[in-house]
Every structure is written in structure tokens, then in C-alpha cells.
Design a protein around this motif. Structure first.
Motif, PDB file in Angstrom:
ATOM      1  N   LYS A   1       0.133   2.735  13.234  1.00 27.09           N
ATOM      2  CA  LYS A   1      -1.048   1.882  13.135  1.00 27.09           C
ATOM      3  C   LYS A   1      -0.977   0.906  11.968  1.00 27.09           C
ATOM      4  N   ILE A   2      -0.189   1.234  10.959  1.00 22.87           N
ATOM      5  CA  ILE A   2      -0.103   0.410   9.754  1.00 22.87           C
ATOM      6  C   ILE A   2       1.098  -0.521   9.887  1.00 22.87           C
ATOM      7  N   PRO A   3       0.858  -1.818   9.768  1.00 24.08           N
ATOM      8  CA  PRO A   3       1.977  -2.754   9.915  1.00 24.08           C
ATOM      9  C   PRO A   3       3.035  -2.581   8.818  1.00 24.08           C
ATOM     10  N   ASN A   4       4.276  -2.808   9.201  1.00 21.99           N
ATOM     11  CA  ASN A   4       5.384  -2.848   8.248  1.00 21.99           C
ATOM     12  C   ASN A   4       5.404  -1.589   7.376  1.00 21.99           C
ATOM     13  N   CYS A   5       5.421  -0.439   8.009  1.00 26.10           N
ATOM     14  CA  CYS A   5       5.249   0.834   7.306  1.00 26.10           C
ATOM     15  C   CYS A   5       6.536   1.662   7.325  1.00 26.10           C
ATOM     16  N   ALA A   6       6.879   2.200   6.165  1.00 27.64           N
ATOM     17  CA  ALA A   6       8.021   3.108   6.035  1.00 27.64           C
ATOM     18  C   ALA A   6       7.495   4.508   5.734  1.00 27.64           C
ATOM     19  N   LEU A   7       8.141   5.499   6.296  1.00 30.69           N
ATOM     20  CA  LEU A   7       7.758   6.894   6.093  1.00 30.69           C
ATOM     21  C   LEU A   7       8.835   7.585   5.259  1.00 30.69           C
TER      22      LEU A   7
ATOM     23  N   ILE B   1      13.472   5.238  -3.516  1.00 30.98           N
ATOM     24  CA  ILE B   1      13.382   4.654  -2.178  1.00 30.98           C
ATOM     25  C   ILE B   1      12.013   4.012  -1.959  1.00 30.98           C
ATOM     26  N   THR B   2      10.963   4.680  -2.425  1.00 36.72           N
ATOM     27  CA  THR B   2       9.611   4.127  -2.280  1.00 36.72           C
ATOM     28  C   THR B   2       9.498   2.808  -3.023  1.00 36.72           C
ATOM     29  N   ASN B   3      10.011   2.749  -4.246  1.00 40.10           N
ATOM     30  CA  ASN B   3       9.993   1.484  -4.995  1.00 40.10           C
ATOM     31  C   ASN B   3      10.757   0.391  -4.262  1.00 40.10           C
ATOM     32  N   ASN B   4      11.881   0.753  -3.665  1.00 41.35           N
ATOM     33  CA  ASN B   4      12.660  -0.223  -2.903  1.00 41.35           C
ATOM     34  C   ASN B   4      11.854  -0.765  -1.723  1.00 41.35           C
ATOM     35  N   PHE B   5      11.228   0.128  -0.972  1.00 39.50           N
ATOM     36  CA  PHE B   5      10.407  -0.316   0.156  1.00 39.50           C
ATOM     37  C   PHE B   5       9.249  -1.195  -0.310  1.00 39.50           C
ATOM     38  N   LEU B   6       8.560  -0.771  -1.360  1.00 37.37           N
ATOM     39  CA  LEU B   6       7.414  -1.553  -1.856  1.00 37.37           C
ATOM     40  C   LEU B   6       7.858  -2.928  -2.339  1.00 37.37           C
ATOM     41  N   THR B   7       8.976  -2.986  -3.053  1.00 34.78           N
ATOM     42  CA  THR B   7       9.518  -4.263  -3.541  1.00 34.78           C
ATOM     43  C   THR B   7       9.837  -5.203  -2.381  1.00 34.78           C
ATOM     44  N   ASN B   8      10.233  -4.635  -1.259  1.00 36.38           N
ATOM     45  CA  ASN B   8      10.583  -5.433  -0.082  1.00 36.38           C
ATOM     46  C   ASN B   8       9.402  -5.649   0.859  1.00 36.38           C
ATOM     47  N   GLY B   9       8.197  -5.391   0.382  1.00 38.06           N
ATOM     48  CA  GLY B   9       6.999  -5.737   1.132  1.00 38.06           C
ATOM     49  C   GLY B   9       6.523  -4.713   2.151  1.00 38.06           C
ATOM     50  N   PHE B  10       7.065  -3.506   2.111  1.00 38.98           N
ATOM     51  CA  PHE B  10       6.642  -2.474   3.050  1.00 38.98           C
ATOM     52  C   PHE B  10       5.408  -1.739   2.535  1.00 38.98           C
ATOM     53  N   ASN B  11       4.613  -1.234   3.441  1.00 38.77           N
ATOM     54  CA  ASN B  11       3.643  -0.184   3.141  1.00 38.77           C
ATOM     55  C   ASN B  11       4.417   1.121   3.245  1.00 38.77           C
ATOM     56  N   VAL B  12       4.065   2.111   2.432  1.00 38.37           N
ATOM     57  CA  VAL B  12       4.849   3.347   2.405  1.00 38.37           C
ATOM     58  C   VAL B  12       3.928   4.563   2.478  1.00 38.37           C
ATOM     59  N   ILE B  13       4.323   5.518   3.325  1.00 37.45           N
ATOM     60  CA  ILE B  13       3.670   6.823   3.386  1.00 37.45           C
ATOM     61  C   ILE B  13       4.675   7.845   2.868  1.00 37.45           C
ATOM     62  N   VAL B  14       4.274   8.611   1.857  1.00 35.65           N
ATOM     63  CA  VAL B  14       5.114   9.658   1.284  1.00 35.65           C
ATOM     64  C   VAL B  14       4.487  11.006   1.620  1.00 35.65           C
ATOM     65  N   THR B  15       5.263  11.896   2.236  1.00 34.50           N
ATOM     66  CA  THR B  15       4.767  13.229   2.573  1.00 34.50           C
ATOM     67  C   THR B  15       5.542  14.285   1.792  1.00 34.50           C
ATOM     68  N   HIS B  16       4.782  15.249   1.251  1.00 32.86           N
ATOM     69  CA  HIS B  16       5.399  16.363   0.520  1.00 32.86           C
ATOM     70  C   HIS B  16       4.301  17.302   0.043  1.00 32.86           C
TER      71      HIS B  16
ATOM     72  N   MET C   1       0.841  -1.176   0.000  1.00 32.11           N
ATOM     73  CA  MET C   1       0.000   0.000   0.000  1.00 32.11           C
ATOM     74  C   MET C   1       0.886   1.240   0.000  1.00 32.11           C
ATOM     75  N   LEU C   2       0.475   2.228  -0.783  1.00 32.42           N
ATOM     76  CA  LEU C   2       1.174   3.503  -0.884  1.00 32.42           C
ATOM     77  C   LEU C   2       0.200   4.614  -0.518  1.00 32.42           C
ATOM     78  N   ILE C   3       0.620   5.458   0.409  1.00 35.07           N
ATOM     79  CA  ILE C   3      -0.209   6.575   0.858  1.00 35.07           C
ATOM     80  C   ILE C   3       0.574   7.864   0.634  1.00 35.07           C
ATOM     81  N   PHE C   4      -0.020   8.776  -0.121  1.00 36.55           N
ATOM     82  CA  PHE C   4       0.533  10.118  -0.264  1.00 36.55           C
ATOM     83  C   PHE C   4      -0.214  11.029   0.691  1.00 36.55           C
ATOM     84  N   ILE C   5       0.539  11.837   1.434  1.00 35.14           N
ATOM     85  CA  ILE C   5      -0.061  12.885   2.258  1.00 35.14           C
ATOM     86  C   ILE C   5       0.581  14.190   1.817  1.00 35.14           C
ATOM     87  N   SER C   6      -0.246  15.036   1.227  1.00 31.31           N
ATOM     88  CA  SER C   6       0.228  16.312   0.712  1.00 31.31           C
ATOM     89  C   SER C   6      -0.456  17.452   1.457  1.00 31.31           C
ATOM     90  N   GLY C   7       0.042  18.634   1.227  1.00 31.91           N
ATOM     91  CA  GLY C   7      -0.473  19.841   1.859  1.00 31.91           C
ATOM     92  C   GLY C   7       0.672  20.803   2.040  1.00 31.91           C
TER      93      GLY C   7
END
Length: 159
Positions: free
Chosen positions: A23-29, A58-73, A1-7
Motif C-alpha cells: 500500500k505504501i509507494p516505493n517501499c522497502a522491507l 541498509i535502511t540508511n541506504n534505502f532512505l538516502t535513495n528515496g525509499f520508504n522503509v519498514i523494519v521488522t524485528h 518514512m520509516l516504520i518499525f514493526i516490533s513484537g
């Protein structure tokens, strides 16, 4: 899962992302702006291009390795489209949220953050350029609700 948080700056992106990451298992920020520290000497527009490229790698690397990822910008439509093209994930596993507190709220010192003049001007620029309501993602007006409540709203959308 990929979550973008913008603002814009001071809209609550990092605070809410940290709450969600707990709250999200195996999550990278991935906080895109943090990459600027490596290339402080570059002009801002060049930094942004490189930061987005690094974030996608970096996000692709995390996703490939089974992480959920939150990207903020603070994402423009152009930045968002670039990241979506570069990041390898099915559309149904992508969630995008835009934090949009009222301008007077985001220009105030929130929590322990003390805004400097550059940040205040950048926030005004972000609102002028519609970073707070860019025409993509789910916009959340978080002027009157706290970070925990905002994170709960987002978390419900992820289920």
C-alpha cells in the motif's frame, strides 16, 4: 518514512509489513532476522548485534535513495535506541508499532506457520522480557483482529 514493526515471534510482523509494503509507494522491507542466515554459526547474541548494524546500514541506504522503509524485528528498548541513533531520519517521519497479541494466541500455530519448541520458548522469553509491550511505540493488541485489519489500523496512523 520509516516504520518499525516490533513484537514477538509469530505476532504478525512480517505478514502485516508485507500488506503495508503493497500500500505504501516505493517501499522497502527490512526483516532484521533474515541477516542471521549469513552468519548461522555465530551465537545468537552476537548475531543480533551484527544484524542490527546491517539493518541500520541498509535502511540508511534505502532512505538516502528515496525509499520508504519498514523494519521488522522483536526490538528491545536498547535495540530500538541503537537503530534510532544509527538511522538518519527526522523524528516526524518515524512510526513505531508493537504487535501484542495475547500469549496464548501467539503460542498457537497461526496461518500456515507451525511453531517448533525453540520458537515457543523464545516467545515465552520475549513476553517475559516485555518485547510485546516495551514502553515505546504504539502497542496494538491484535489477538482478535486479522492481519488486514491490523494493517489498516497502522496505515491510518501513517496518513
Amino acid at each position: 518514512m520509516l516504520i518499525f514493526i516490533s513484537g514477538s515471534i509469530n505476532s504478525g510482523k512480517t505478514t502485516i509489513a508485507k500488506i503495508l509494503a503493497e500500500k505504501i509507494p516505493n517501499c522497502a522491507l527490512v526483516e532484521v532476522g533474515l541477516f542471521s542466515k549469513f552468519i548461522d554459526w555465530l551465537p545468537q547474541d552476537k548475531k543480533n548485534e551484527i544484524n542490527l548494524e546491517n539493518a541500520s546500514l541498509i535502511t540508511n541506504n534505502f532512505l538516502t535513495n528515496g525509499f520508504n522503509v519498514i523494519v521488522t524485528h522483536p526490538l528491545t528498548k536498547k535495540d530500538y535506541d541503537y537503530l534510532r541513533e544509527q538511522i538518519n531520519i527526522d523524528e516526524e517521519n518515524v512510526f513505531t508499532f508493537i504487535l501484542n497479541p495475547d500469549l496464548n494466541v501467539v503460542l498457537s500455530n497461526r496461518g500456515s506457520r507451525e511453531l517448533d519448541e525453540w520458537e515457543r520458548e523464545k516467545i515465552k522469553y520475549h513476553y517475559e522480557k516485555k518485547i510485546n509491550n516495551p514502553g515505546f511505540g504504539q502497542v496494538i493488541i491484535n489477538s482478535l483482529i486479522g492481519s488486514e485489519e491490523t494493517a489498516k489500523l497502522i496505515f491510518k496512523q501513517l496518513k
